[in-house]
Design a protein around this motif. Sequence first.
Motif, short mmCIF file in Angstrom:
data_model
loop_
_atom_site.label_atom_id
_atom_site.label_comp_id
_atom_site.label_asym_id
_atom_site.label_seq_id
_atom_site.Cartn_x
_atom_site.Cartn_y
_atom_site.Cartn_z
N UNK A 183 -0.11 9.61 -5.72
CA UNK A 183 0.22 10.92 -5.16
C UNK A 183 0.07 10.99 -3.63
N UNK A 184 0.56 9.96 -3.00
CA UNK A 184 0.61 9.88 -1.53
C UNK A 184 -0.76 9.98 -0.85
N UNK B 294 -3.97 8.09 1.10
CA UNK B 294 -3.96 7.04 2.13
C UNK B 294 -4.82 5.83 1.77
N UNK B 295 -5.72 5.96 0.80
CA UNK B 295 -6.62 4.85 0.54
C UNK B 295 -5.93 3.58 0.03
N UNK B 296 -4.83 3.65 -0.75
CA UNK B 296 -4.18 2.39 -1.13
C UNK B 296 -3.59 1.65 0.07
N UNK B 297 -3.10 2.40 1.05
CA UNK B 297 -2.55 1.78 2.25
C UNK B 297 -3.65 1.04 3.00
N UNK B 298 -4.80 1.70 3.14
CA UNK B 298 -5.94 1.09 3.82
C UNK B 298 -6.45 -0.12 3.06
N UNK B 299 -6.55 0.01 1.74
CA UNK B 299 -7.06 -1.08 0.90
C UNK B 299 -6.18 -2.32 0.99
N UNK C 1 0.82 -1.21 0.00
CA UNK C 1 0.00 0.00 0.00
C UNK C 1 0.85 1.25 0.00
N UNK C 2 1.90 1.25 0.78
CA UNK C 2 2.79 2.42 0.81
C UNK C 2 3.48 2.61 -0.54
N UNK C 3 3.96 1.53 -1.12
CA UNK C 3 4.63 1.62 -2.42
C UNK C 3 3.67 2.15 -3.48
N UNK C 4 2.47 1.58 -3.56
CA UNK C 4 1.50 2.04 -4.55
C UNK C 4 1.07 3.48 -4.28
#
Length: 76
Positions: free
Chosen positions: A37-38, A40-45, A28-31
């Motif tokens: 563009x930084x 937070x939803x990819x980290x949560x997903x 999630x952090x990498x994506x």
Amino acid sequence: MSEKELGKKWDRCLADGVIKLGTGLGLGIVFSVLFFKRRTWPITLFSGAGLGMAYANCQNDLRSHYLLHRSEKQEQ
């Protein structure tokens, strides 16, 4: 199921959860940094997906004692 066997299954569940949560968090952090563009939803997903997979694996592992496998059923 003995207490020792149950303890081993819980240990495997916790270890699997930590590994999958860490992997999801890392992806999630990498994506998030590279593609979104930084936000937070990819980290949560990805973290949620990792926890969901760990939960499903744990559920199957804990229920496996109560399932009657097909090969055992035919022998009886």
